[in-house]
Design a protein around this motif. Structure first.
Motif, PDB file in Angstrom:
ATOM      1  N   GLN A 274       0.821  -0.969   0.186  1.00  0.00           N
ATOM      2  CA  GLN A 274      -0.131   0.032   0.076  1.00  0.00           C
ATOM      3  C   GLN A 274       0.725   1.244  -0.102  1.00  0.00           C
ATOM      4  OE1 GLN A 274      -2.475  -1.061   3.711  1.00  0.00           O
ATOM      5  NE2 GLN A 274      -4.069  -1.238   2.191  1.00  0.00           N
ATOM      6  N   VAL A 275       0.318   2.499  -0.385  1.00  0.00           N
ATOM      7  CA  VAL A 275       1.098   3.668  -0.615  1.00  0.00           C
ATOM      8  C   VAL A 275       0.060   4.833  -0.223  1.00  0.00           C
ATOM      9  CG1 VAL A 275       2.476   2.909  -2.456  1.00  0.00           C
ATOM     10  CG2 VAL A 275       0.127   4.076  -2.986  1.00  0.00           C
ATOM     11  N   LEU A 276       0.648   5.968   0.145  1.00  0.00           N
ATOM     12  CA  LEU A 276      -0.090   6.970   0.533  1.00  0.00           C
ATOM     13  C   LEU A 276       0.443   8.223  -0.502  1.00  0.00           C
ATOM     14  CD1 LEU A 276       0.793   8.967   3.695  1.00  0.00           C
ATOM     15  CD2 LEU A 276       1.826   6.804   2.977  1.00  0.00           C
ATOM     16  N   ILE A 277      -0.289   9.277  -0.548  1.00  0.00           N
ATOM     17  CA  ILE A 277       0.120  10.328  -1.672  1.00  0.00           C
ATOM     18  C   ILE A 277      -0.490  11.538  -0.999  1.00  0.00           C
ATOM     19  CG2 ILE A 277       0.307  11.388  -3.791  1.00  0.00           C
ATOM     20  CD1 ILE A 277      -0.481   8.161  -4.734  1.00  0.00           C
ATOM     21  N   GLY A 278       0.359  12.670  -0.857  1.00  0.00           N
ATOM     22  CA  GLY A 278      -0.303  13.991  -0.554  1.00  0.00           C
ATOM     23  C   GLY A 278      -0.779  14.612  -1.498  1.00  0.00           C
ATOM     24  N   LEU A 279      -2.301  14.879  -1.716  1.00  0.00           N
ATOM     25  CA  LEU A 279      -2.879  15.270  -2.747  1.00  0.00           C
ATOM     26  C   LEU A 279      -3.256  16.944  -2.632  1.00  0.00           C
ATOM     27  CD1 LEU A 279      -5.400  12.651  -3.317  1.00  0.00           C
ATOM     28  CD2 LEU A 279      -3.459  12.823  -4.733  1.00  0.00           C
ATOM     29  N   SER A 280      -2.529  17.849  -3.611  1.00  0.00           N
ATOM     30  CA  SER A 280      -2.674  19.059  -3.250  1.00  0.00           C
ATOM     31  C   SER A 280      -3.678  19.796  -4.360  1.00  0.00           C
ATOM     32  CB  SER A 280      -1.438  19.680  -3.719  1.00  0.00           C
ATOM     33  OG  SER A 280      -0.977  19.533  -5.404  1.00  0.00           O
ATOM     34  N   GLY A 281      -4.125  18.961  -5.194  1.00  0.00           N
ATOM     35  CA  GLY A 281      -5.007  19.344  -6.423  1.00  0.00           C
ATOM     36  C   GLY A 281      -4.217  19.819  -7.814  1.00  0.00           C
ATOM     37  N   GLY A 282      -2.986  19.594  -7.453  1.00  0.00           N
ATOM     38  CA  GLY A 282      -2.059  19.759  -8.666  1.00  0.00           C
ATOM     39  C   GLY A 282      -1.825  18.667  -9.665  1.00  0.00           C
ATOM     40  N   ILE A 283      -1.253  19.044 -10.645  1.00  0.00           N
ATOM     41  CA  ILE A 283      -0.730  18.109 -11.567  1.00  0.00           C
ATOM     42  C   ILE A 283       0.191  16.739 -11.316  1.00  0.00           C
ATOM     43  CG2 ILE A 283       1.009  19.560 -12.890  1.00  0.00           C
ATOM     44  CD1 ILE A 283      -1.397  17.357 -14.782  1.00  0.00           C
ATOM     45  N   ALA A 319      -8.780  18.077  -5.887  1.00  0.00           N
ATOM     46  CA  ALA A 319      -8.015  16.827  -5.231  1.00  0.00           C
ATOM     47  C   ALA A 319      -9.480  15.845  -4.799  1.00  0.00           C
ATOM     48  CB  ALA A 319      -7.492  17.216  -3.997  1.00  0.00           C
ATOM     49  N   GLU A 320     -10.544  16.515  -4.389  1.00  0.00           N
ATOM     50  CA  GLU A 320     -11.711  15.544  -3.948  1.00  0.00           C
ATOM     51  C   GLU A 320     -12.245  15.023  -5.281  1.00  0.00           C
ATOM     52  OE1 GLU A 320     -13.320  17.824   0.004  1.00  0.00           O
ATOM     53  OE2 GLU A 320     -14.160  18.726  -2.257  1.00  0.00           O
ATOM     54  N   ALA A 321     -12.114  15.687  -6.507  1.00  0.00           N
ATOM     55  CA  ALA A 321     -12.811  15.069  -7.715  1.00  0.00           C
ATOM     56  C   ALA A 321     -11.820  13.850  -7.960  1.00  0.00           C
ATOM     57  CB  ALA A 321     -12.703  15.890  -8.889  1.00  0.00           C
ATOM     58  N   LEU A 322     -10.543  13.899  -7.967  1.00  0.00           N
ATOM     59  CA  LEU A 322      -9.394  12.979  -8.293  1.00  0.00           C
ATOM     60  C   LEU A 322      -9.695  11.687  -7.315  1.00  0.00           C
ATOM     61  CD1 LEU A 322      -6.740  12.304  -9.807  1.00  0.00           C
ATOM     62  CD2 LEU A 322      -5.825  12.890  -7.448  1.00  0.00           C
ATOM     63  N   VAL A 323     -10.041  12.082  -6.091  1.00  0.00           N
ATOM     64  CA  VAL A 323     -10.156  10.839  -5.342  1.00  0.00           C
ATOM     65  C   VAL A 323     -11.463  10.149  -5.795  1.00  0.00           C
ATOM     66  CG1 VAL A 323     -11.062  10.231  -2.854  1.00  0.00           C
ATOM     67  CG2 VAL A 323      -9.177  11.767  -3.244  1.00  0.00           C
TER      68      VAL A 323
END
Length: 535
Positions: A274-283, A319-323
């Motif tokens: 498993q991994v985690l990623i900080g999501l900023s809303g950026g590319i 970021a929420e839309a990406l999720v």
């Protein structure tokens, strides 16, 4: 002569696993009534084994595996790569075996010592036979760099042989497959015999092996090509000029596949799932998340949103839309409270020194608190943290040590920002996974009011062209400026490149896709007095 090219995925150091790979391929070759089975360079150890080669226990296990494979060889001639220690000298070798007996051993002659290759540190160049007779065939053998050495190739070209085999551990970079096939075509024509090239697949630290095993007839016509980036057994009858040619993916598809494979194998082979990623809303974070989902599955990926007072509404919504698009789990950890606590803790000392005015220090505090939170979640859950920085940012130091650089693996480390935008479009070609607004909005670190990357850096199209010219093409500053770039800008970019070396040395590894990836390919001292200037 029916030959099986076994494009397998060996694991560095896992000799028992790799032995099973070879034995399994041998059984499949027998079942397919093949005359010959060819496997990659150092298939028993994986490539590159590095200083494992210096451990006696490691080499003893290799010798035992070689003996086991030779004993199990049957009618099909098996040709496989492994290291071989003889009277204190270590060779990069290929063994040929059939009917339970050793047919011969070839020792690699041309030892590469550039880029990711460090073979002179370990191996002695061979000087023995390179053509072996078995079942009435004369089998010519070479290993990887032997094929690329024009002088060596010319010196052995006149020796009679019925087929030329080349065992490889050739890492991926852009357009590498075209280079391989063009070279094989030349060698087949010069030697006047069919030529077979076998390469592994899989990720190993920064390196990705992309497969692309192939065969040419004696006139240089492509007879067979294995799929790239996946394991495959490919059959080719070099006498009947019969085989299957799998289409070569386009450039962006190759980058995409290399990154997915690199992430998958680095995470899994290091004992994580498993991994985690900080999501900023950026590319960049969106792209890393999409790659991780493809590599590991949506259920294995956690997105962490860490908004601050400077985060725009669209960044949070993107970021929420990406999720939602990726179907991954997410949590939100606002950083306003811990940032305020750190700022308050430091305020008295900063005031005492007359340094109360806000500057990049306060911006970096935000990045480092995000890094702290991400690493805390990583420690608690056992997930590997994937960092999201790209090559453009790493080149000029537009990243925060112990902040957004924190993590275990950096998928975009060798991907320029302009390539990241193109890759996002490529990923979205069938369905929108990365929100369009993420791709189209101006990049921003959002660490101060109304901040844009363009406040600190030139336009990425300009920056990337300067960096690619200097790093990949090796052009000097004068040559770059002469192409129309403003001389002061060229000097500034190259200065940032040099002074950011200390940051890159502390960065996590990432997938290599260019010929000059930071790390193994491009090695500069941190401390030095050289500065290139325009006259």
């Amino acid at each position: 002569m029916k030959i099986m090219m076994a494009q397998v995925a060996p694991r560095v150091g896992d000799i028992k696993f790799n032995t099973r790979l070879v034995l399994g391929a041998m059984q499949r070759a027998e079942d397919a009534h093949c005359d010959m089975l060819v496997l990659p360079e150092l298939v028993l150890t994986g490539y590159p084994p590095e200083d494992l080669l210096l451990r006696h226990a490691f080499m003893r296990e290799v010798d035992e595996a070689v003996a086991q494979i030779v004993a199990n060889a049957r009618q099909a001639v098996v040709v496989f790569g492994h290291p071989r220690l003889v009277d204190g000298d270590l060779f990069n070798s290929a063994t040929l075996a059939a009917n339970g007996k050793l047919v011969g051993v070839y020792d690699k002659r041309a030892l590469p010592n550039y880029g990711v290759f460090d073979e002179l540190r370990y191996f002695t160049a061979g000087s023995g036979a390179d053509v072996f007779e078995v079942h009435g065939w004369r089998i010519g053998v070479g290993i990887c760099e032997d094929l690329w050495d024009d002088e060596l190739a010319e010196s052995v070209a006149s020796r009679p042989r019925d087929v030329l085999l080349n065992l490889n551990a050739s890492p991926f970079h852009l357009d590498k497959q075209l280079e391989r096939e063009a070279l094989m075509q030349r060698r087949a024509v010069r030697f006047g015999v069919p030529a077979v090239y076998v390469n592994p697949v899989g990720g190993q630290d920064e390196i990705v092996f992309d497969g692309g095993s192939h065969a040419m007839d004696a006139s240089g016509v492509l007879l067979a090509r294995a799929p790239m980036f996946e394991c495959a057994d490919v059959l080719v009858d070099v006498a009947a000029s019969c085989g299957e040619v799998t289409p070569m993916p386009d450039t962006m598809s190759q980058i995409h596949c290399a990154l997915v494979l690199g992430v998958r194998d680095y995470v899994r082979r290091n004992g994580c799932s498993q991994v985690l990623i900080g999501l900023s809303g950026g590319i960049d974070s969106a792209l890393v998340a999409a790659l991780a989902v493809e590599a590991l599955g949506a259920e294995q990926v956690l997105g962490v949103l860490m908004p601050s007072r400077y985060s725009s509404d669209h960044s949070i919504s993107d970021a929420e839309a990406l999720v939602a698009n990726l179907g991954i789990e997410s949590i939100m950890l606002p950083i306003e409270s811990p940032v305020a606590a750190v700022d308050a803790l430091l305020a008295e000392s900063f005031a005492m020194w007359g340094l109360s005015a806000a500057d990049v220090t306060e911006e970096n505090v935000q990045a480092r608190i995000r890094g702290l939170l991400l690493m805390a979640v990583s420690n608690k859950t056992g997930r590997m943290l994937l960092t999201t920085g790209n090559k453009s940012e790493m080149a000029v130091g537009y990243a925060t040590l112990y902040g957004d650089m924190a993590g275990g693996f950096a998928p975009l480390k060798d991907v320029y920002k302009t390539q990241a935008f193109a890759l996002a479009r490529h990923i979205n070609r069938h369905a929108v996974l990365i929100p369009e607004s993420t791709i189209s909005k101006p990049p921003s670190a959002e660490l101060r009011p109304d901040q844009m990357d363009s406040d600190s850096l030139p336009d990425y199209a300009v920056l990337d062209e300067i960096l690619q010219s200097y790093i990949e093409l090796g052009q000097d500053m004068a040559h770059i400026a002469a192409r129309g770039f403003e001389s002061g800008l060229v000097e500034r970019v190259i200065r940032m490149l040099y002074i950011a070396e200390y940051k890159r040395r502390q960065a996590p590894p990432g997938v290599k896709i260019t010929q000059k990836a930071f790390g193994r390919d491009r090695r500069y001292p941190i401390t030095h007095g050289f500065r290139e200037h325009l006259a």
